[in-house]
Design a protein around this motif. Sequence first.
Motif, PDB file in Angstrom:
ATOM      1  N   PRO A  58      -6.178  -5.118  11.176  1.00 24.33           N
ATOM      2  CA  PRO A  58      -7.480  -4.991  10.525  1.00 24.33           C
ATOM      3  C   PRO A  58      -8.306  -3.887  11.172  1.00 24.33           C
ATOM      4  CG  PRO A  58      -7.196  -7.169  11.548  1.00 24.33           C
ATOM      5  CD  PRO A  58      -5.978  -6.367  11.850  1.00 24.33           C
ATOM      6  N   PRO A  59      -9.272  -3.376  10.477  1.00 27.59           N
ATOM      7  CA  PRO A  59      -9.696  -3.753   9.133  1.00 27.59           C
ATOM      8  C   PRO A  59      -8.785  -3.149   8.068  1.00 27.59           C
ATOM      9  CG  PRO A  59     -11.065  -1.969   9.925  1.00 27.59           C
ATOM     10  CD  PRO A  59     -10.130  -2.332  11.053  1.00 27.59           C
ATOM     11  N   VAL A  60      -8.759  -3.798   6.910  1.00 25.96           N
ATOM     12  CA  VAL A  60      -7.993  -3.317   5.760  1.00 25.96           C
ATOM     13  C   VAL A  60      -8.994  -2.963   4.665  1.00 25.96           C
ATOM     14  CG1 VAL A  60      -6.292  -3.930   4.006  1.00 25.96           C
ATOM     15  CG2 VAL A  60      -5.994  -4.727   6.356  1.00 25.96           C
ATOM     16  N   ARG A  61      -8.826  -1.782   4.109  1.00 20.36           N
ATOM     17  CA  ARG A  61      -9.732  -1.303   3.059  1.00 20.36           C
ATOM     18  C   ARG A  61      -8.904  -0.912   1.835  1.00 20.36           C
ATOM     19  NH1 ARG A  61     -11.964   3.557   5.099  1.00 20.36           N
ATOM     20  NH2 ARG A  61     -10.348   4.606   3.952  1.00 20.36           N
ATOM     21  N   GLY A  72      -4.472  13.228 -18.745  1.00 22.55           N
ATOM     22  CA  GLY A  72      -4.618  11.790 -18.960  1.00 22.55           C
ATOM     23  C   GLY A  72      -5.399  11.129 -17.841  1.00 22.55           C
ATOM     24  N   ARG A  73      -5.277   9.821 -17.779  1.00 24.20           N
ATOM     25  CA  ARG A  73      -5.984   9.031 -16.774  1.00 24.20           C
ATOM     26  C   ARG A  73      -4.991   8.553 -15.722  1.00 24.20           C
ATOM     27  NH1 ARG A  73      -9.359   4.753 -20.250  1.00 24.20           N
ATOM     28  NH2 ARG A  73     -10.520   4.420 -18.340  1.00 24.20           N
ATOM     29  N   ARG A  74      -5.393   8.701 -14.480  1.00 22.15           N
ATOM     30  CA  ARG A  74      -4.581   8.266 -13.355  1.00 22.15           C
ATOM     31  C   ARG A  74      -5.435   7.371 -12.475  1.00 22.15           C
ATOM     32  NH1 ARG A  74      -1.245  10.808 -15.401  1.00 22.15           N
ATOM     33  NH2 ARG A  74       0.334  12.286 -14.939  1.00 22.15           N
ATOM     34  N   LEU A  75      -4.780   6.430 -11.850  1.00 22.01           N
ATOM     35  CA  LEU A  75      -5.470   5.568 -10.900  1.00 22.01           C
ATOM     36  C   LEU A  75      -4.758   5.687  -9.563  1.00 22.01           C
ATOM     37  CD1 LEU A  75      -7.866   3.613 -11.011  1.00 22.01           C
ATOM     38  CD2 LEU A  75      -6.220   1.772 -11.235  1.00 22.01           C
ATOM     39  N   ARG A  76      -5.493   6.092  -8.547  1.00 22.85           N
ATOM     40  CA  ARG A  76      -4.945   6.146  -7.191  1.00 22.85           C
ATOM     41  C   ARG A  76      -5.396   4.887  -6.466  1.00 22.85           C
ATOM     42  NH1 ARG A  76      -3.715  10.606  -2.767  1.00 22.85           N
ATOM     43  NH2 ARG A  76      -2.054  10.835  -4.277  1.00 22.85           N
ATOM     44  N   ILE A  77      -4.437   4.197  -5.901  1.00 19.71           N
ATOM     45  CA  ILE A  77      -4.682   3.002  -5.109  1.00 19.71           C
ATOM     46  C   ILE A  77      -4.424   3.384  -3.662  1.00 19.71           C
ATOM     47  CG2 ILE A  77      -3.952   0.629  -4.671  1.00 19.71           C
ATOM     48  CD1 ILE A  77      -2.620   0.982  -7.624  1.00 19.71           C
ATOM     49  N   GLU A  78      -5.394   3.152  -2.804  1.00 19.05           N
ATOM     50  CA  GLU A  78      -5.242   3.456  -1.382  1.00 19.05           C
ATOM     51  C   GLU A  78      -5.534   2.192  -0.586  1.00 19.05           C
ATOM     52  OE1 GLU A  78      -7.686   6.748  -0.193  1.00 19.05           O
ATOM     53  OE2 GLU A  78      -7.169   7.887  -1.980  1.00 19.05           O
ATOM     54  N   VAL A  79      -4.630   1.851   0.316  1.00 12.96           N
ATOM     55  CA  VAL A  79      -4.840   0.718   1.215  1.00 12.96           C
ATOM     56  C   VAL A  79      -4.728   1.263   2.633  1.00 12.96           C
ATOM     57  CG1 VAL A  79      -4.028  -1.545   1.974  1.00 12.96           C
ATOM     58  CG2 VAL A  79      -3.982  -0.950  -0.465  1.00 12.96           C
ATOM     59  N   THR A  80      -5.816   1.138   3.381  1.00  9.19           N
ATOM     60  CA  THR A  80      -5.902   1.680   4.736  1.00  9.19           C
ATOM     61  C   THR A  80      -5.986   0.535   5.731  1.00  9.19           C
ATOM     62  OG1 THR A  80      -7.066   3.621   3.885  1.00  9.19           O
ATOM     63  CG2 THR A  80      -7.273   3.183   6.254  1.00  9.19           C
ATOM     64  N   ASP A  81      -5.241   0.659   6.824  1.00  6.02           N
ATOM     65  CA  ASP A  81      -5.380  -0.296   7.918  1.00  6.02           C
ATOM     66  C   ASP A  81      -5.265   0.464   9.234  1.00  6.02           C
ATOM     67  OD1 ASP A  81      -2.625  -0.670   9.252  1.00  6.02           O
ATOM     68  OD2 ASP A  81      -2.127  -1.034   7.153  1.00  6.02           O
ATOM     69  N   ALA A  82      -5.490  -0.243  10.334  1.00  3.59           N
ATOM     70  CA  ALA A  82      -5.542   0.396  11.645  1.00  3.59           C
ATOM     71  C   ALA A  82      -4.186   0.448  12.336  1.00  3.59           C
ATOM     72  CB  ALA A  82      -6.553  -0.339  12.540  1.00  3.59           C
ATOM     73  N   GLY A  83      -3.130   0.016  11.672  1.00  2.00           N
ATOM     74  CA  GLY A  83      -1.802   0.049  12.275  1.00  2.00           C
ATOM     75  C   GLY A  83      -1.116   1.386  12.056  1.00  2.00           C
ATOM     76  N   GLY A 127      -5.877   4.913  11.569  1.00  2.00           N
ATOM     77  CA  GLY A 127      -4.572   4.279  11.398  1.00  2.00           C
ATOM     78  C   GLY A 127      -3.753   5.028  10.372  1.00  2.00           C
ATOM     79  N   HIS A 128      -3.655   4.454   9.163  1.00  2.00           N
ATOM     80  CA  HIS A 128      -2.925   5.131   8.088  1.00  2.00           C
ATOM     81  C   HIS A 128      -3.351   4.571   6.739  1.00  2.00           C
ATOM     82  CE1 HIS A 128       0.086   2.046   6.729  1.00  2.00           C
ATOM     83  NE2 HIS A 128      -0.444   1.462   7.773  1.00  2.00           N
ATOM     84  N   THR A 129      -3.048   5.340   5.694  1.00  2.00           N
ATOM     85  CA  THR A 129      -3.329   4.936   4.320  1.00  2.00           C
ATOM     86  C   THR A 129      -2.047   5.040   3.512  1.00  2.00           C
ATOM     87  OG1 THR A 129      -5.614   5.710   4.416  1.00  2.00           O
ATOM     88  CG2 THR A 129      -4.650   5.470   2.221  1.00  2.00           C
ATOM     89  N   VAL A 130      -1.646   3.925   2.900  1.00  2.00           N
ATOM     90  CA  VAL A 130      -0.554   3.951   1.937  1.00  2.00           C
ATOM     91  C   VAL A 130      -1.216   4.085   0.569  1.00  2.00           C
ATOM     92  CG1 VAL A 130       1.433   2.735   0.972  1.00  2.00           C
ATOM     93  CG2 VAL A 130       0.898   2.500   3.394  1.00  2.00           C
ATOM     94  N   TRP A 131      -0.758   5.048  -0.218  1.00  2.00           N
ATOM     95  CA  TRP A 131      -1.360   5.323  -1.511  1.00  2.00           C
ATOM     96  C   TRP A 131      -0.291   5.264  -2.598  1.00  2.00           C
ATOM     97  CZ3 TRP A 131       0.942   9.370  -3.893  1.00  2.00           C
ATOM     98  CH2 TRP A 131       1.600  10.294  -3.081  1.00  2.00           C
ATOM     99  N   ALA A 132      -0.743   4.976  -3.804  1.00  2.00           N
ATOM    100  CA  ALA A 132       0.142   4.976  -4.968  1.00  2.00           C
ATOM    101  C   ALA A 132      -0.656   5.483  -6.162  1.00  2.00           C
ATOM    102  CB  ALA A 132       0.669   3.570  -5.247  1.00  2.00           C
ATOM    103  N   ASP A 133      -0.040   6.346  -6.945  1.00  2.00           N
ATOM    104  CA  ASP A 133      -0.651   6.875  -8.158  1.00  2.00           C
ATOM    105  C   ASP A 133      -0.023   6.202  -9.373  1.00  2.00           C
ATOM    106  OD1 ASP A 133      -2.277   8.677  -6.787  1.00  2.00           O
ATOM    107  OD2 ASP A 133      -0.746  10.242  -6.818  1.00  2.00           O
ATOM    108  N   VAL A 134      -0.848   5.636 -10.228  1.00  2.00           N
ATOM    109  CA  VAL A 134      -0.372   4.974 -11.442  1.00  2.00           C
ATOM    110  C   VAL A 134      -0.869   5.780 -12.636  1.00  2.00           C
ATOM    111  CG1 VAL A 134      -0.491   2.875 -12.841  1.00  2.00           C
ATOM    112  CG2 VAL A 134      -0.360   2.705 -10.342  1.00  2.00           C
ATOM    113  N   ASP A 135       0.063   6.172 -13.500  1.00  2.00           N
ATOM    114  CA  ASP A 135      -0.264   6.843 -14.754  1.00  2.00           C
ATOM    115  C   ASP A 135      -0.726   5.760 -15.721  1.00  2.00           C
ATOM    116  OD1 ASP A 135      -0.287   8.019 -17.269  1.00  2.00           O
ATOM    117  OD2 ASP A 135       1.671   8.976 -17.047  1.00  2.00           O
ATOM    118  N   CYS A 136      -1.996   5.773 -16.073  1.00  2.00           N
ATOM    119  CA  CYS A 136      -2.562   4.691 -16.889  1.00  2.00           C
ATOM    120  C   CYS A 136      -1.946   4.622 -18.273  1.00  2.00           C
ATOM    121  CB  CYS A 136      -4.076   4.841 -16.977  1.00  2.00           C
ATOM    122  SG  CYS A 136      -4.877   4.629 -15.376  1.00  2.00           S
ATOM    123  N   ALA A 137      -1.450   5.728 -18.803  1.00  2.00           N
ATOM    124  CA  ALA A 137      -0.818   5.707 -20.122  1.00  2.00           C
ATOM    125  C   ALA A 137       0.532   5.008 -20.073  1.00  2.00           C
ATOM    126  CB  ALA A 137      -0.653   7.128 -20.650  1.00  2.00           C
TER     127      ALA A 137
END
Length: 171
Positions: A58-61, A72-83, A127-137
């Motif tokens: 932690p912390p996780v964001r 088009g529309r894209r959604l980036r999901i980012e999850v950051t933690d201190a590890g 720490g680090h951020t794991v990210w993922a891009d989702v194509d909304c279409a």
Amino acid sequence: MKRTYMQCVVPAAGPPVLRGQRRDLRRRMTEWGLEHACEDVLLVTGELIANALEHGRPPVRVVLTETRSDEGRRLRIEVTDAGTGPDVGRVRATWRHPSFSLADGGRGLLIVDTLAENWGDEPTAEGHTVWADVDCAAAGIHAGAAQPPRAASVPSRSSCPPRSSGCPSCG
């Protein structure tokens, strides 16, 4: 145009708080008109949060960023933690190895790889951020409808004969 939404995950709070966060993410996606992409995005987000809670510190964001463009529309999901982050190359190599089994773990990032257009890990000062891009279409069609072609980062093992030496992904 960009829109961003951020949440903090409290690992000690347990499943009721995580269900509430999932409900909040679903509400935000509905407000943004992305209901059709909701299940894919929630699954990817849930897998990234689970990894952060299990392997990170932690912390996780969590940050969701919607981007609209001519493509088009894209959604980036980012999850950051201190590890420390995963070795993405090693994770993907493990999937390609003939001895890989879903029973060994690693299913979460395999799900992320299937549903996201692209994903990775970036070190941060905290720490680090794991990210993922989702194509909304394209999101929401994985549950049975034909999928549009995309460059897969991991070849499907189901197309390989068992322990085949002729398969380019198995060696």
